[in-house]
Design a protein around this motif. Structure first.
Motif, PDB file in Angstrom:
ATOM      1  N   GLY A  21      30.735   0.071  -1.458  1.00  0.00           N
ATOM      2  CA  GLY A  21      29.733   1.061  -1.835  1.00  0.00           C
ATOM      3  C   GLY A  21      29.296   1.951  -0.698  1.00  0.00           C
ATOM      4  O   GLY A  21      28.315   2.707  -0.848  1.00  0.00           O
ATOM      5  N   ALA A  22      29.979   1.865   0.433  1.00  0.00           N
ATOM      6  CA  ALA A  22      29.564   2.633   1.605  1.00  0.00           C
ATOM      7  C   ALA A  22      30.181   4.026   1.583  1.00  0.00           C
ATOM      8  O   ALA A  22      31.290   4.228   1.082  1.00  0.00           O
ATOM      9  N   SER A  23      29.454   4.974   2.127  1.00  0.00           N
ATOM     10  CA  SER A  23      29.980   6.328   2.257  1.00  0.00           C
ATOM     11  C   SER A  23      30.416   6.531   3.698  1.00  0.00           C
ATOM     12  O   SER A  23      29.621   6.442   4.631  1.00  0.00           O
ATOM     13  N   GLY A  24      31.692   6.761   3.907  1.00  0.00           N
ATOM     14  CA  GLY A  24      32.212   6.983   5.245  1.00  0.00           C
ATOM     15  C   GLY A  24      32.552   5.699   5.967  1.00  0.00           C
ATOM     16  O   GLY A  24      32.366   4.596   5.451  1.00  0.00           O
ATOM     17  N   PRO A  25      33.019   5.823   7.205  1.00  0.00           N
ATOM     18  CA  PRO A  25      33.416   4.645   7.993  1.00  0.00           C
ATOM     19  C   PRO A  25      32.210   3.885   8.527  1.00  0.00           C
ATOM     20  O   PRO A  25      31.084   4.377   8.504  1.00  0.00           O
ATOM     21  N   SER A  26      32.479   2.683   9.023  1.00  0.00           N
ATOM     22  CA  SER A  26      31.421   1.809   9.514  1.00  0.00           C
ATOM     23  C   SER A  26      31.364   1.834  11.041  1.00  0.00           C
ATOM     24  O   SER A  26      32.296   2.256  11.715  1.00  0.00           O
ATOM     25  N   LEU A  27      30.249   1.349  11.561  1.00  0.00           N
ATOM     26  CA  LEU A  27      30.053   1.164  12.994  1.00  0.00           C
ATOM     27  C   LEU A  27      29.879  -0.326  13.255  1.00  0.00           C
ATOM     28  O   LEU A  27      29.041  -0.967  12.619  1.00  0.00           O
TER      29      LEU A  27
END
Length: 256
Positions: free
Chosen positions: A48-54
């Motif tokens: 459900g995340a928008s874009g890449p993670s950190l």
């Protein structure tokens, strides 16, 4: 952006997904040798995340750190960035220690987490109960002085099993008897109550040159077993101090 902190130890791999305020929204403990299990959690958290993670990672286990780095490099979506804490020297913490550039980041991060929880103004002892048991000394004004490294419960039990011809492997807890009529209960008594006695003695030896009675905080996988046996039911146990310290080290503006 999805933010994830990870603690790579010698016995466990822990991940925490942060909420919009920088607090752990979900924490999981994963096996060290099962990338399929890692992948399931990775995919679930990114669904459900928008874009890449950190990612921000603390490690005291270089081979596993390489495995995790390789894993992250092959995932989709690929993390936007991975920041590593590999030594105590990299942790933003006042220190009066030697060899911080070779010391474990987990020890310093546990101290940082304890300081965020308890605040400065009183001496603190941080007892981390994992593969090793460490006791970290912190002055009343928040300076980490180093501490003690001893054998953990599981390591003690495994050493007795692996380096003898006939002793079995035991996994004792506070139900261990004070002594035994046969091998297993005798081992359980020696491993558990011997460790309790060692930790109690080490804690007592810290106090004479500290600025008053210290606050003691416990963390790590065996903390719940040992803290009450040493201090009683009032013992303060915080299971994920390293992750909390890692959050503050990486995102100080979120953890004020």
């Amino acid at each position: 952006m999805l933010r994830i902190v990870a603690d790579i130890g010698n016995s466990r791999l822990k991940w925490a997904r942060l909420d919009e305020h920088g607090a752990p929204a979900e924490t999981v403990a994963l096996p060290l040798d099962d990338p399929n299990a890692w992948g399931k959690v990775y995919d679930d958290w990114h669904a459900g995340a928008s874009g890449p993670s950190l990612w921000v990672v603390s490690t005291v286990n270089p081979p596993l750190a390489r495995s995790l780095a390789d894993f992250l490099a092959t995932r989709e979506p690929k993390p936007a960035d991975v920041r590593w804490f590999r030594t105590a020297a990299e942790v933003p913490l006042a220190k009066d220690v030697e060899g911080a550039d070779t010391g474990g980041s987990d020890r310093a991060l546990a101290v940082l987490g304890a300081l965020r929880l308890l605040g400065a103004g009183q001496p603190i002892l941080v007892v981390s109960c994992g593969t090793a048991i460490t006791i970290e000394r912190v002055t009343a004004d928040g300076v980490w002085q180093g501490g003690v490294i001893a054998m953990g419960l599981g390591l003690c039990a495994r050493a007795l099993h692996h380096f003898t011809a006939q002793l079995p492997l035991v996994a004792p807890d506070a139900s261990a008897p004070p002594w035994g009529r046969s091998t297993n209960p005798s081992l359980e008594a020696g491993v558990f109550w011997g460790t309790v006695g060692a930790v109690r003695e080490l804690l007592e030896r810290q106090e004479p040159d500290m600025e008053g009675p210290p606050l003691v905080v416990w963390t790590g996988g065996d903390a719940s077993k040992l803290a009450e046996a040493v201090e009683g039911p009032a013992a303060r146990v915080v299971p994920d101090l390293v992750l909390h310290g890692l959050i503050h080290a990486a995102f100080p503006s979120d953890s004020k």
